[in-house]
Design an enzyme around this catalytic site. Structure first.
Site, PDB file in Angstrom:
ATOM      1  N   VAL A 195       0.838  -1.193   0.000  1.00 41.12           N
ATOM      2  CA  VAL A 195       0.000   0.000   0.000  1.00 41.12           C
ATOM      3  C   VAL A 195       0.877   1.249   0.000  1.00 41.12           C
ATOM      4  O   VAL A 195       1.837   1.353   0.773  1.00 41.12           O
ATOM      5  CB  VAL A 195      -0.922   0.012   1.238  1.00 41.12           C
ATOM      6  CG1 VAL A 195      -1.679   1.335   1.327  1.00 41.12           C
ATOM      7  CG2 VAL A 195      -1.908  -1.150   1.166  1.00 41.12           C
ATOM      8  N   CYS A 196       0.570   2.177  -0.875  1.00 39.78           N
ATOM      9  CA  CYS A 196       1.286   3.448  -0.955  1.00 39.78           C
ATOM     10  C   CYS A 196       0.429   4.517  -0.282  1.00 39.78           C
ATOM     11  O   CYS A 196      -0.579   4.958  -0.829  1.00 39.78           O
ATOM     12  CB  CYS A 196       1.555   3.824  -2.408  1.00 39.78           C
ATOM     13  SG  CYS A 196       2.378   5.419  -2.597  1.00 39.78           S
TER      14      CYS A 196
END
Length: 260
Positions: free
Chosen positions: A92-93
């Site tokens: 996840v960014c």
């Protein structure tokens, strides 16, 4: 025999795990990947009702560094996810998981990055919010970002993005059934806080090993002061009003605050 000192990160993680299991937050459930390892958590996130992810059961791993909470954990989805802010490998960014370093090229303010006042609650609530409100300023998945923009700008007339998400949601039903989990699909079900049962009695032994009698009072004070601000996490909150549950979504924009 001298009592071996317990790393502060283990104490912090033990307190957070115990708090999340005794006072759960809607939208997710927590377990340890292995009962004896506090640095690796398995998370199951429920898709928020009234969104494309409604009815979904998305599993992920959170891996904590030994110097937690001074450094952020990593968050990786195990369930296949098509989303502007999730890489192909499931990472996840999101700004809250980025180390607190000065990086002018990122477009992020230092205040948007990780700091030791953040915790697992704020991470998970931010991820849940991100599912429904992607940030497309600097996406981790460019194709998903373009597709999301078309769906959003067409007000749902371009259905390609929505159809991919719904197929992924439907594919998670078998996993939920195997785990014996009933996924909430209404606001009332989603907002009910249900205690996650302990896997076995070894959990209590784990807590006992990490606690010293002379630290209990200090730990209780820390637990009470734990930050639980949903607003700061940009998250979704359930409010009880006259016995009815209402859902409030905090709007996010594409200002770059969740830069990759």
């Amino acid at each position: 025999m001298a009592h071996q000192a317990t790393p502060s990160s283990q104490k912090a993680l033990m307190m957070e795990l115990k708090s999340l299991q005794e006072q759960p937050v809607e939208g997710f459930r927590i377990t340890l990947v292995e009962e004896s390892d506090l640095y690796n958590w398995e998370v199951a996130i429920f898709g928020p009702p009234n969104t494309l992810y409604e009815g979904g059961y998305f599993k992920a791993h959170i891996k904590f560094p030994v110097d937690y909470p001074y450094s952020p954990p990593t968050f990786r989805f195990l369930t296949k996810m098509w989303h502007p802010n999730i890489y192909e490998n499931g990472d996840v960014c999101i700004s809250i998981l980025h180390p607190p370093v000065d990086d002018p090229q990122s477009g992020e303010l230092p205040s948007e990055r990780w700091n030791p006042t953040q915790n697992v609650r704020t991470i998970l609530l931010s991820v849940i919010s991100l599912l429904n409100e992607p940030n497309t300023f600097s996406p981790a998945n460019v194709d998903a970002s373009v597709m999301f923009r078309k769906w959003r700008d067409s007000k749902g007339k371009d259905k390609e993005y929505a159809e991919i998400i719904r197929k992924q949601v439907l594919s998670t039903a078998a996993e939920a059934e195997r785990d014996g989990v009933k996924v909430p699909t209404t606001l009332d079900e989603y907002c009910v806080q249900t205690r996650v049962p302990s896997q076995d009695s070894s959990s209590d032994l784990l807590y006992d090993d990490l606690y010293d009698d002379d630290m209990e009072e200090e730990d209780e004070d820390e637990d009470e002061s734990e930050m639980e601000s949903v607003g700061e996490a940009g998250a979704i909150s359930c409010l009880e009003d006259g016995g009815t549950s209402t859902r409030h979504y905090d709007n996010q924009d594409d200002s770059g605050n969740e830069d990759s």
